[in-house]
Design a protein around this motif. Sequence first.
Motif, PDB file in Angstrom:
ATOM      1  N   VAL A 187       0.846  -1.194   0.000  1.00 21.60           N
ATOM      2  CA  VAL A 187       0.000   0.000   0.000  1.00 21.60           C
ATOM      3  C   VAL A 187       0.883   1.247   0.000  1.00 21.60           C
ATOM      4  N   ASN A 188       0.290   2.360  -0.383  1.00 17.19           N
ATOM      5  CA  ASN A 188       0.943   3.683  -0.341  1.00 17.19           C
ATOM      6  C   ASN A 188       2.303   3.722  -1.042  1.00 17.19           C
ATOM      7  N   PRO A 189       2.401   3.216  -2.274  1.00 18.86           N
ATOM      8  CA  PRO A 189       3.697   3.285  -2.969  1.00 18.86           C
ATOM      9  C   PRO A 189       3.984   4.696  -3.459  1.00 18.86           C
ATOM     10  N   ARG A 190       5.248   5.068  -3.512  1.00 14.78           N
ATOM     11  CA  ARG A 190       5.623   6.363  -4.067  1.00 14.78           C
ATOM     12  C   ARG A 190       7.097   6.361  -4.440  1.00 14.78           C
ATOM     13  N   ILE A 191       7.469   7.363  -5.234  1.00 17.51           N
ATOM     14  CA  ILE A 191       8.858   7.589  -5.614  1.00 17.51           C
ATOM     15  C   ILE A 191       9.263   8.952  -5.076  1.00 17.51           C
TER      16      ILE A 191
END
Length: 242
Positions: A187-191
Amino acid sequence: MIKKIRLLFTLISFFQINAQILDEYPKNQDFYEGGLSNFYKEINDYLIKNNVSECDSKQIYQPRIIVTKDSGVKIIQDSDTENISNNKCAYDLSMAIIKNLNHWKPAEVKGNKYGAITEFIIYPKDLFKNYKVQYNPENFVINAQYPNGNKAFDKEFHDNFMTLFADYHINGVVNIEFYINHEGKIVNPRIYPAIDNRAFNIDFMRTLARLKKVWKPALYSNLPIKQRIAFPVKFSTNFTER
């Protein structure tokens, strides 16, 4: 039980964080004066002094906060309302602790102070009569596990992302972050730093979705907890593994 408290500090959305806020503390820096052992000692002192009632032994919560450059605290809003509801006593205890402790420590880079994001575990059972000097819950966490192990994750990550990185000709090092929740889901993936290319970001999330197998969640005292997974990746036409 802990009485409801009115928070006098700001709850903020993760995506409203100012650019001057570090995504994590630099290596070997602590978010509290005296380190984690002193942090949990002061929690224990607060609980005893205020005669706070204990929570059920199955209650556990992990607040995520920003310690500002002025040693203040802002809470990053938690969208997992079901988890909050299931751990309401531990959640209320966490909010009381954040409000009443005073020795928060900002991050420091080249002599300058910065706000920074951090998180910690509140397991009430180990903070009352079971509390022990030098207590650090991180020593008792069993990390989340990818099906067939970390090597399998590295291989599948490489196999899925190599073409994507080459297609967009993005060079440089970025950090990838996601959480494994209590059910073992990503959950809540980001770069970060953010890449200003909408098409790439959409394709990145689609590619990550292919890795959304169910992990074995992290455990603390046999209770499933969420865990942050973050690592740097070098983007180049000759993709380098993490």
